[in-house]
Enzyme design. Structure first.
Site, PDB file in Angstrom:
ATOM      1  CG  HIS A  81       4.513  -2.696   7.276  1.00  0.00           C
ATOM      2  ND1 HIS A  81       4.549  -3.701   8.222  1.00  0.00           N
ATOM      3  CD2 HIS A  81       5.769  -2.640   6.748  1.00  0.00           C
ATOM      4  CE1 HIS A  81       5.762  -4.217   8.263  1.00  0.00           C
ATOM      5  NE2 HIS A  81       6.523  -3.588   7.380  1.00  0.00           N
ATOM      6  CG  HIS A 110      10.525  -1.748  10.227  1.00  0.00           C
ATOM      7  ND1 HIS A 110       9.220  -1.806  10.642  1.00  0.00           N
ATOM      8  CD2 HIS A 110      10.579  -2.480   9.087  1.00  0.00           C
ATOM      9  CE1 HIS A 110       8.509  -2.526   9.781  1.00  0.00           C
ATOM     10  NE2 HIS A 110       9.315  -2.950   8.836  1.00  0.00           N
ATOM     11  CG  HIS A 118       9.266  -6.798   1.228  1.00  0.00           C
ATOM     12  ND1 HIS A 118       8.461  -7.576   2.008  1.00  0.00           N
ATOM     13  CD2 HIS A 118       9.676  -5.776   2.033  1.00  0.00           C
ATOM     14  CE1 HIS A 118       8.377  -7.054   3.233  1.00  0.00           C
ATOM     15  NE2 HIS A 118       9.122  -5.961   3.276  1.00  0.00           N
ATOM     16  CD  GLU A 126       8.090  -6.574   6.992  1.00  0.00           C
ATOM     17  OE1 GLU A 126       8.836  -5.683   7.399  1.00  0.00           O
ATOM     18  OE2 GLU A 126       7.257  -6.392   6.077  1.00  0.00           O
TER      19      GLU A 126
HETATM   20  C1  DHB Z   1       9.486  -1.301   2.196  1.00  0.00           C
HETATM   21  C2  DHB Z   1       8.783  -2.394   2.717  1.00  0.00           C
HETATM   22  C3  DHB Z   1       8.723  -2.591   4.104  1.00  0.00           C
HETATM   23  O1  DHB Z   1       8.071  -3.631   4.685  1.00  0.00           O
HETATM   24  C4  DHB Z   1       9.350  -1.707   4.970  1.00  0.00           C
HETATM   25  O2  DHB Z   1       9.246  -1.908   6.300  1.00  0.00           O
HETATM   26  C5  DHB Z   1      10.081  -0.621   4.466  1.00  0.00           C
HETATM   27  C6  DHB Z   1      10.146  -0.420   3.075  1.00  0.00           C
HETATM   28  C7  DHB Z   1       9.549  -1.039   0.726  1.00  0.00           C
HETATM   29  O3  DHB Z   1       9.159  -1.898  -0.098  1.00  0.00           O
HETATM   30  O4  DHB Z   1       9.949   0.068   0.341  1.00  0.00           O
HETATM   31 FE    FE Z   2       8.578  -3.738   6.867  1.00  0.00          FE
END
Ligand code: DHB
Ligand code: FE
Length: 287
Positions: free
Chosen positions: A12, A59, A193, A240
């Site tokens: 997302h 978030h 990530h 996540e």
């Molecule tokens: C990014 C990834 C995310 O899951 C999020 O909530 C906000 C930013 C990103 O990779 O930029």
């Molecule tokens: Fe996220």
């Protein structure tokens, strides 16, 4: 009775919303990700869901660190989005299904899940980006949602096993719902990530592939990973994946993967899109 048709899991990342607003889907940077949705669009056109139960993490738009429920279920008529500061347009509202929400809430509490019930709930990019990917042009007027927020932000987080069980409880409740409804399950976020700290930009392709393989028919295998293990293997925001576990838990039948797209990176994230079909268990012959 309601039928669970299957699940869609997708990343997302907010900048996807910017790419959509600027019509950049076919740019070389974006196409390897967006092309993964051609299959999803065809699948949705064929399967015609009425409702999507969406597991996601907020978030900071609806919940902040001052009050953070572990699990929260929406029971609103409508879910609005607001500006989160990512520079993406505020998205159109999404219709709710309060009757199904209350059915799920009753079943979850009866199953000893102490959830937070939300008769008003803003939904952030973790709902609106996957919706915009699945229904281009925000063409989701015919779809209702039940958003289920899982805390992946403020530790302590619920375990992988707990999220799988949450999904299973919801799956059983949907199957017991007396209305003729076609229900899809969505899990958003991930895969690996990390957005901040020393390991910002960390991605783990091998672990992502392992998770995507195991979640199809052996999701229990993944429950041996603690939250600490998950942070180590998938990055601080890779947790996540808990939303994916809950999505998988809500598919009670025989599950098959019909589509997978994995692309590194979109922004700081290993971008993945998976479609799982849920088939009624094959009937066993009487002994
Ligand atoms: C990014 C990834 C995310 O899951 C999020 O909530 C906000 C930013 C990103 O990779 O930029
Ligand atoms: Fe996220």
């Amino acid at each position: 009775m309601a039928t669970i048709i299957g699940g869609v899991a997708t990343t997302h990342v907010p900048s996807i919303g910017k790419a959509i607003a600027e019509n950049k889907q076919r740019d070389p940077y974006w196409w390897p990700f967006f092309r993964g949705f051609d299959y999803v669009h065809a699948w949705l056109a064929q399967e015609k869901p009425d409702v999507a139960v969406v597991f996601y993490n907020d978030h900071g738009l609806n919940f902040f660190l001052d009050k953070m429920p572990t699990f929260a279920v929406g029971a609103a008529n409508e879910y609005r989005n607001e500006d989160e500061g990512w520079g993406i347009p505020v998205s159109r509202s999404i219709a709710g299904d309060p009757a199904l929400s209350w059915h799920l809430i009753n079943a979850l509490v009866a199953d000893e899940f102490d959830i937070t019930m939300c008769q008003e709930m803003l939904v952030d990019h973790a709902v609106t980006i996957p919706m915009a990917l699945m229904w281009p042009g925000q063409s989701w007027q015919g779809i209702r949602i039940v958003p289920v927020a899982i805390n992946t932000v403020q530790h302590p987080l619920p375990s992988m096993a707990r999220c799988l069980k949450l999904g299973r409880s919801i799956g059983r409740a949907i199957e017991a719902y007396p209305q003729e409804l076609r229900v899809m399950i969505v899990g958003t976020g991930g895969l690996s990530h990390q957005l901040d700290g020393k390991r910002a930009g960390f991605i783990n392709k091998e672990f992502d592939q392992f998770c995507m393989n195991k979640i199809v028919s052996e999701p229990e295998t993944l429950t041996r990973y603690s939250i600490h293990d998950l942070v180590e293997e998938a990055g601080a925001q890779g947790v996540e994946f808990l939303n994916w576990m809950a999505m998988r838990g809500a598919l009670p039948g025989h599950v098959i993967e019909v589509h997978r797209n994995y692309h590194i990176p979109i922004s700081n994230t290993a971008a993945a899109t998976v479609v799982l079909e849920n088939h009624a268990e094959p009937k066993r012959k009487a002994a």
